[in-house]
Scaffold this active site. Structure first.
Site, mmCIF file in Angstrom:
data_model
loop_
_atom_site.group_PDB
_atom_site.id
_atom_site.type_symbol
_atom_site.label_atom_id
_atom_site.label_comp_id
_atom_site.label_asym_id
_atom_site.label_seq_id
_atom_site.Cartn_x
_atom_site.Cartn_y
_atom_site.Cartn_z
ATOM 1 N N ASP A 9 0.879 -1.156 0.000
ATOM 2 C CA ASP A 9 0.000 0.000 0.000
ATOM 3 C C ASP A 9 0.935 1.229 0.000
ATOM 4 O O ASP A 9 2.116 1.102 0.353
ATOM 5 C CB ASP A 9 -0.869 -0.031 1.261
ATOM 6 C CG ASP A 9 -1.706 1.217 1.415
ATOM 7 O OD1 ASP A 9 -2.349 1.625 0.436
ATOM 8 O OD2 ASP A 9 -1.699 1.804 2.519
ATOM 9 N N LEU A 10 0.420 2.375 -0.400
ATOM 10 C CA LEU A 10 1.289 3.559 -0.473
ATOM 11 C C LEU A 10 1.089 4.502 0.727
ATOM 12 O O LEU A 10 1.994 4.673 1.558
ATOM 13 C CB LEU A 10 1.003 4.315 -1.786
ATOM 14 C CG LEU A 10 1.744 5.630 -1.987
ATOM 15 C CD1 LEU A 10 3.246 5.415 -2.109
ATOM 16 C CD2 LEU A 10 1.221 6.350 -3.236
ATOM 17 N N GLY A 46 -7.394 4.690 3.684
ATOM 18 C CA GLY A 46 -7.572 3.493 2.863
ATOM 19 C C GLY A 46 -8.848 3.497 2.029
ATOM 20 O O GLY A 46 -9.090 2.595 1.244
ATOM 21 N N GLU A 169 0.067 -3.153 4.700
ATOM 22 C CA GLU A 169 -1.095 -2.265 4.769
ATOM 23 C C GLU A 169 -1.194 -1.525 6.100
ATOM 24 O O GLU A 169 -0.860 -2.096 7.128
ATOM 25 C CB GLU A 169 -2.381 -3.103 4.637
ATOM 26 C CG GLU A 169 -3.073 -3.024 3.321
ATOM 27 C CD GLU A 169 -3.636 -1.642 2.959
ATOM 28 O OE1 GLU A 169 -3.726 -0.778 3.846
ATOM 29 O OE2 GLU A 169 -3.980 -1.438 1.797
ATOM 30 N N ASP A 170 -1.683 -0.281 6.066
ATOM 31 C CA ASP A 170 -1.890 0.453 7.321
ATOM 32 C C ASP A 170 -3.372 0.654 7.632
ATOM 33 O O ASP A 170 -3.705 1.215 8.681
ATOM 34 C CB ASP A 170 -1.221 1.832 7.271
ATOM 35 C CG ASP A 170 -1.977 2.776 6.365
ATOM 36 O OD1 ASP A 170 -2.298 2.373 5.227
ATOM 37 O OD2 ASP A 170 -2.267 3.908 6.791
HETATM 38 C C1 BG6 Z 1 -5.746 5.972 -0.079
HETATM 39 C C2 BG6 Z 1 -5.799 6.863 1.137
HETATM 40 O O1 BG6 Z 1 -4.461 5.456 -0.251
HETATM 41 O O2 BG6 Z 1 -6.124 6.706 -1.248
HETATM 42 C C3 BG6 Z 1 -7.190 7.487 1.260
HETATM 43 O O3 BG6 Z 1 -5.509 6.114 2.301
HETATM 44 C C4 BG6 Z 1 -7.547 8.214 -0.030
HETATM 45 O O4 BG6 Z 1 -7.229 8.352 2.364
HETATM 46 C C5 BG6 Z 1 -7.432 7.259 -1.205
HETATM 47 O O5 BG6 Z 1 -8.874 8.735 0.057
HETATM 48 C C6 BG6 Z 1 -7.738 7.931 -2.546
HETATM 49 O O6 BG6 Z 1 -6.721 8.853 -2.837
HETATM 50 P P1 BG6 Z 1 -6.729 9.870 -4.031
HETATM 51 O O7 BG6 Z 1 -5.302 10.334 -4.109
HETATM 52 O O8 BG6 Z 1 -7.138 9.129 -5.284
HETATM 53 O O9 BG6 Z 1 -7.686 10.956 -3.709
HETATM 54 MG MG MG Z 2 -2.839 3.235 3.416
#
Ligand code: BG6
Ligand code: MG
Length: 220
Positions: A9-10, A46, A169-170
């Protein structure tokens, strides 16, 4: 199991972007006239961008049209990108680069499995994009975590069966997705919150040097 691969996960594992999501969502809540706290922000970890907006609107008890929702999704992201565009490699979380080095040394491939549509940009900002064998992000999936889709596509990119994949994953939704995919889940963060994970560590610096060798010998 003589071959394994890793799916990362990022947000919250490799970089801490939750603080930027918080600032951008808080801006929107301010405009809409209600308080959005860091505790509220935990609920968005997430979770996809669209679902995050729905949760935020629920918190503020705000009812708006589909058209307005689309408008807010765009303005929130523009706001968020102002922070992302200032990110650099110094924002890589402790232990992440060392872990990638270890995997490179062991010849274990890794891909990204993130809900974020901004994942490629973020990885480029912190200069890690080129290291991943593949990227699965919010643009590649039709179903968000806790659906396992993101990780199952990741396994395909690794040319491995799900059972051969280890997921870092967090978020609770992410651990659930990894478990549903029949992968080994590693929860990074609070052990109580991520109690469904197969292994738990507070952060990536805690992963033992020989974790992957031990994992392979235990599963053979
Ligand atoms: C996840 C985050 O990695 O990406 C969430 O944990 C976030 O908080 C989701 O809403 C979507 O991200 P983005 O960059 O597409 O708005
Ligand atoms: Mg995450």
């Amino acid at each position: 199991m003589n071959k394994i691969g890793v799916i990362f996960d990022l947000d919250g594992v490799i970089v801490d972007t939750a603080k930027y999501h918080f600032l951008a969502w808080k801006n929107l809540a301010d405009d809409l006239g209600f308080e959005f706290t860091e505790t509220h922000n935990e609920l968005l970890k997430g979770v996809s961008r669209v679902r995050s907006l729905e949760i935020l609107l629920d918190i503020g008890k705000v009812n708006i049209s589909e058209e307005k929702k689309q408008e807010y999704l765009i303005s929130k992201n523009e706001d968020y990108l102002q922070y992302i565009n200032k990110m650099g490699p110094e924002e890589i979380l402790p232990g992440a680069e060392k872990l990638l080095d270890t995997l490179d040394t062991l010849g274990i491939n890794y891909v990204l499995g993130s809900a974020s549509k901004n994942a490629p940009l973020i990885l480029k900002q912190v200069n890690l994009f080129h290291r991943f064998k593949g990227i699965v992000d919010g643009n590649s999936v039709s179903k968000a975590k806790p659906d396992p889709e993101v990780f199952l596509i990741g396994a395909k990119k690794l040319n491995l069966f799900p059972e051969q994949c280890i997921v870092f994953e967090d978020a609770i939704a992410g651990v659930e997705a990894a478990n549903k995919a029949n992968m080994t889940s590693i929860g990074i963060g609070d052990k109580e919150t991520l109690s469904e994970a197969d292994y738990n560590f507070n952060n990536l610096t805690e992963i033992p040097e020989n974790f992957f060798e031990n994992f392979l010998s235990d599963n053979n």
